[in-house]
Design a protein around this motif. Structure first.
Motif, mmCIF file in Angstrom:
data_model
loop_
_atom_site.group_PDB
_atom_site.id
_atom_site.type_symbol
_atom_site.label_atom_id
_atom_site.label_comp_id
_atom_site.label_asym_id
_atom_site.label_seq_id
_atom_site.Cartn_x
_atom_site.Cartn_y
_atom_site.Cartn_z
ATOM 1 N N PHE A 1 0.830 -1.203 0.000
ATOM 2 C CA PHE A 1 0.000 0.000 0.000
ATOM 3 C C PHE A 1 0.864 1.251 0.000
ATOM 4 N N LYS A 2 1.968 1.193 0.717
ATOM 5 C CA LYS A 2 2.838 2.362 0.800
ATOM 6 C C LYS A 2 3.388 2.734 -0.568
ATOM 7 N N ALA A 3 3.691 1.722 -1.362
ATOM 8 C CA ALA A 3 4.210 1.994 -2.702
ATOM 9 C C ALA A 3 3.176 2.720 -3.550
ATOM 10 N N LEU A 4 1.913 2.529 -3.252
ATOM 11 C CA LEU A 4 0.842 3.170 -4.025
ATOM 12 C C LEU A 4 0.277 4.390 -3.318
ATOM 13 N N SER A 5 0.916 4.808 -2.244
ATOM 14 C CA SER A 5 0.343 5.868 -1.423
ATOM 15 C C SER A 5 0.805 7.256 -1.840
ATOM 16 N N ASP A 6 1.482 7.346 -2.970
ATOM 17 C CA ASP A 6 1.893 8.648 -3.473
ATOM 18 C C ASP A 6 1.197 8.907 -4.810
ATOM 19 N N PRO A 7 0.610 10.100 -4.971
ATOM 20 C CA PRO A 7 -0.145 10.393 -6.191
ATOM 21 C C PRO A 7 0.692 10.228 -7.454
ATOM 22 N N VAL A 8 1.945 10.666 -7.404
ATOM 23 C CA VAL A 8 2.793 10.549 -8.588
ATOM 24 C C VAL A 8 3.043 9.083 -8.919
#
Lengths: 126, 126
Positions: free
Chosen positions: A41-48
């Motif tokens: 989830f953390k890997a996908l937790s940035d908008p960019v």
DNA sequence: CACTCGTATCGATGAGTGTCAACATAGACG
DNA sequence: CGTCTATGTTGACACTCATCGATACGAGTG
């Protein structure tokens, strides 16, 4: 989508995050499972990063050259940094072909999320 | 603060984070959609939060008292802090009943994730 | 009212993260 | 070889975050 049925091991590091995890509503997560899922989830937790992943995933074949997706409003080193993080999380794989580097969606990533979320169990069982 | 009213959070605006998002593989995400999805993933990107969410979700009725789930290896203020973040992300709702505070899984959270990941499209189209 | 228990908030702090400019590397091509 | 283009790496900086102890608040109980 017949190729994504395979459960082959991609070129991930020893600490790949993706292949994981019991359904999230099935019971209390163990600490290791929680850590694996949280890393994903953390890997996908940035908008960019999310937009980069989306651009790769929505390209034909689930594959895209960096030059095709790098217009996300940040500098080129930042794009490279985010792609590296997605690679380390096991969500993308990369391959250099000549001048360009192509990123692909790692096999069974979405399927892993599906299992994790235990969605529509009735439909999944039948 | 009122008695049983727990909806006074200034941080949680009229637009909670959860109800969102086109399928992740359908095309390039718009910037606002990416920000919404990233916020949701970010709320689940911590192992402690993930275990707290899992404990609530796996309790009967998708509801649990804080006293039932607060044994996750961190201090009580930290548990409270994480529950607040999950609340602000729209993943959990809270309700005070007498001495204890109960947290519930916000309705349609898992369904929102399902739509986002575009899983089982035939079943999801119901 | 005083006391106790359950939960939230505050303030501080150490660790982590996103971003960029500058530089490095790798292949293509003349 | 030299140079150009495409990516990756490094170092620095501002900012966010997870965590804790101390403290405050709220609800039962005696």
């Amino acid at each position: 989508m017949s190729k994504s049925e395979v459960v082959e091991l991609p070129v991930l590091g020893p600490e790949a995050v993706v292949p994981c995890c019991p359904p999230i509503t099935a019971g209390e997560l163990s600490v290791p499972d929680a850590e694996r899922m949280a890393a994903m989830f953390k890997a996908l937790s940035d908008p960019v990063r999310l937009r980069l992943f989306s651009k790769v995933a929505s390209h034909p074949g689930g594959e895209a050259c960096v030059c095709d997706i790098q217009d996300v409003g940040v500098s080129q080193p930042t794009v490279s940094h985010h792609l590296k993080k997605l690679r380390e999380a096991g969500l993308l794989t990369s391959e250099r072909r000549g001048t360009w580097v192509y990123y692909q969606v790692a096999p069974s990533v979405v399927a892993a999320m599906s299992a994790m979320l235990d969605l529509h169990p009735a439909a999944a069982r039948t």
